[in-house]
Design an enzyme around this catalytic site. Structure first.
Site, PDB file in Angstrom:
ATOM      1  N   ASP A  63     -24.819 -62.883  23.178  1.00 34.22           N
ATOM      2  CA  ASP A  63     -24.944 -63.420  24.528  1.00 34.22           C
ATOM      3  C   ASP A  63     -26.407 -63.666  24.878  1.00 34.22           C
ATOM      4  O   ASP A  63     -27.305 -62.987  24.374  1.00 34.22           O
ATOM      5  CB  ASP A  63     -24.321 -62.447  25.532  1.00 34.22           C
ATOM      6  CG  ASP A  63     -24.165 -63.050  26.917  1.00 34.22           C
ATOM      7  OD1 ASP A  63     -24.217 -64.299  27.046  1.00 34.22           O
ATOM      8  OD2 ASP A  63     -23.976 -62.282  27.880  1.00 34.22           O
ATOM      9  N   SER A  69     -19.201 -60.270  33.222  1.00 36.52           N
ATOM     10  CA  SER A  69     -20.185 -61.132  33.849  1.00 36.52           C
ATOM     11  C   SER A  69     -20.492 -60.650  35.273  1.00 36.52           C
ATOM     12  O   SER A  69     -20.962 -59.531  35.442  1.00 36.52           O
ATOM     13  CB  SER A  69     -19.692 -62.583  33.818  1.00 36.52           C
ATOM     14  OG  SER A  69     -20.730 -63.479  34.087  1.00 36.52           O
ATOM     15  N   HIS A  72     -20.856 -63.987  25.307  1.00 40.23           N
ATOM     16  CA  HIS A  72     -20.661 -63.518  26.677  1.00 40.23           C
ATOM     17  C   HIS A  72     -19.220 -63.080  26.933  1.00 40.23           C
ATOM     18  O   HIS A  72     -18.983 -62.122  27.663  1.00 40.23           O
ATOM     19  CB  HIS A  72     -21.046 -64.641  27.645  1.00 40.23           C
ATOM     20  CG  HIS A  72     -21.108 -64.226  29.073  1.00 40.23           C
ATOM     21  ND1 HIS A  72     -22.046 -63.341  29.559  1.00 40.23           N
ATOM     22  CD2 HIS A  72     -20.341 -64.571  30.141  1.00 40.23           C
ATOM     23  CE1 HIS A  72     -21.869 -63.169  30.855  1.00 40.23           C
ATOM     24  NE2 HIS A  72     -20.837 -63.904  31.233  1.00 40.23           N
TER      25      HIS A  72
END
Length: 467
Positions: free
Chosen positions: A387, A202, A444
């Site tokens: 994601d 991330s 994610h």
């Protein structure tokens, strides 16, 4: 048409907040101060005075729920002037720790604790709904010396006693983590020659190259040189101007119609223009209202048009689990705090203050660092197929435009099928030092959704086995 105008109106009147931390928001769980949580363990004075054995002995974690796994934790001071301290938790490899690679894991945010990685993704333990621990079958410490650091200062258990101690850019991030790493390798000198890898996900798409670049620069004159061999980034935000391009993607998924796509693209174009003008704060605010809207009174445009509250996995419109709540409740127990040597220090799983200080950093690109690092180390960029917030096509957008020595070969390189045993795990492409991987059926947080495949992924990379 009236609804579309209303959405635009709501968007404009709420246009003043931030592209906030994307991790699930755990519920508040207070620390019961009347219970004995011990005192924080500050290891830097012992390290500086050469009392390495004493420091290591004090850092050992002794708790009935974690006694099956050897581990160490404590605070490393990274700025004495501001009393800035970073919390770490280290797990030696279960197999051959003397030669196993050392892997650093950094969470995203900005401002998300690396305890998410430890307990929700790739560490040796999972916190159950009963607030007890069970072993994770595919923990990364099976064949890696696994190090978690709460980063930047102010995140998780890491803290500073001066506002000036907070990082405001990636140079600060790299400097502080490097300072902590040098002390870590003084504490564990037998690991100094082991291969070292910086990993994260991330917003780690910024942290990982920043820390790797700091290591490269500091190694030139450093007394203790860190044996960096590579870096791995999962679903990472690295190059916002080329990654924040959601309209077409959401349209192809069927989550937007043509009108919604056009509205998204209108604001994305405005955001990219702000980035090109280096109006970082304005760009930050715009993209937050486009996707998150977490700290405003109005839903984001993404929420209004799709109905989704969740952007980690497009198969789920809401967070499907309470795992982050369980983690926080476990870490707030006094007996746990005493065992991991944090005492009554405040635990902030998602720091708004860290985010505030890093706000101007969010929309800036570190693609130039990735390009430079490919010339010195191996680089792995991987994405979960499902994601939304940092989707595979958005990462591919920036990689196709990355200016590095292998750029032209990358554009025509053959994609390979990646199997784990008989299971189709995903697809890979390798050109020179850069490997790009798509992980099937993952969102994610790839190690959370596909733990077996994620372990195979990182092990292939750190042991240079290829795909």
């Amino acid at each position: 048409m009236k609804k579309l105008v209303l959405l635009q109106f709501l968007f404009f009147i709420s246009f003043a907040r931030g592209f906030t931390n994307v991790y699930p928001k755990p519920k508040y769980c207070p620390l019961l101060h009347e219970e004995d949580a011990g005192i924080p363990l500050f290891l830097t004075p012992l390290i500086e005075n050469g009392k390495i054995d004493e420091a290591r002995n004090k850092a050992v974690i002794q708790h009935k729920e974690v006694e099956a796994i050897s581990s160490y934790a404590g605070f490393l001071t990274v700025n004495k002037k501001y009393n800035s301290n970073m919390f770490f938790w280290f797990f030696p490899a279960l197999h051959d720790p003397k030669t196993a690679p050392v892997v650093l894991w950094l969470q995203g945010g900005p401002g998300a604790t690396s305890m998410y990685g430890l307990f929700l993704e790739n560490g040796p333990f999972i916190v159950t709904k009963n607030k007890t621990l069970k072993m994770r079958e595919y923990s990364w410490n099976k064949c890696h010396n696994l190090l978690y650091i709460d980063n930047p200062v102010g995140t998780g258990f890491s803290f500073t006693e001066d506002e000036r101690g907070y990082a405001t850019n990636e140079t600060h991030v790299g400097r502080d983590v490097h300072t902590a790493l040098v002390q870590f390798f003084e504490l564990f000198p037998e690991l100094q020659t082991n291969d070292f890898y910086v990993t994260g996900e991330s917003y780690g798409g910024k942290y990982v190259p920043a820390v790797s670049h700091a290591i490269k620069d500091y190694n030139i004159k450093a007394k203790i040189k860190i044996n960096l061999k590579g870096l791995a980034i999962g679903n990472g935000l690295t190059d916002p101007v080329n990654q924040l391009d959601y309209g077409d993607y959401l349209y192809q998924l069927g989550l937007l119609d043509a009108n919604g796509r056009n509205l998204f693209q209108k604001y994305e174009e405005q955001g990219k223009n702000l980035i090109k003008q280096e109006k970082w704060l304005e760009a930050f605010d715009l993209f937050d209202e486009l996707l998150d809207g977490d700290i405003t009174q109005q839903p984001s445009l993404y929420k209004n048009l799709t109905g989704f509250d969740y952007y980690f996995n497009y198969l789920h419109e809401k967070d499907p689990s309470n795992d982050s709540d369980y983690m926080v409740e476990w870490l707030q127990r006094a007996d746990v705090r005493k065992a991991i040597h944090v005492g009554n220090r405040t635990f902030i799983p998602e720091s708004k203050k860290v985010e505030k200080y890093m706000k101007a950093d969010v929309m800036q690109s570190l693609a130039v660092l990735i390009a430079d690092l490919t010339q010195h180390y191996r680089v792995l960029i991987y994405n979960g197929q499902l994601d939304i917030i940092v989707a595979y096509p958005l990462t591919e957008n920036y990689l196709q435009k990355l200016k590095w020595p292998g750029a032209e070969k990358y554009k025509t390189a053959q994609r390979k099928v990646w199997f784990v045993g008989n299971e189709l795990a995903g697809y890979s492409k390798t050109v020179d030092s850069l490997t790009e991987v798509l992980v099937r059926n993952a969102g994610h947080m790839v190690p959370l959704d596909q733990p077996k495949w994620a372990l195979d992924l990182i092990t292939r990379f750190t042991h240079n086995k290829g795909f």
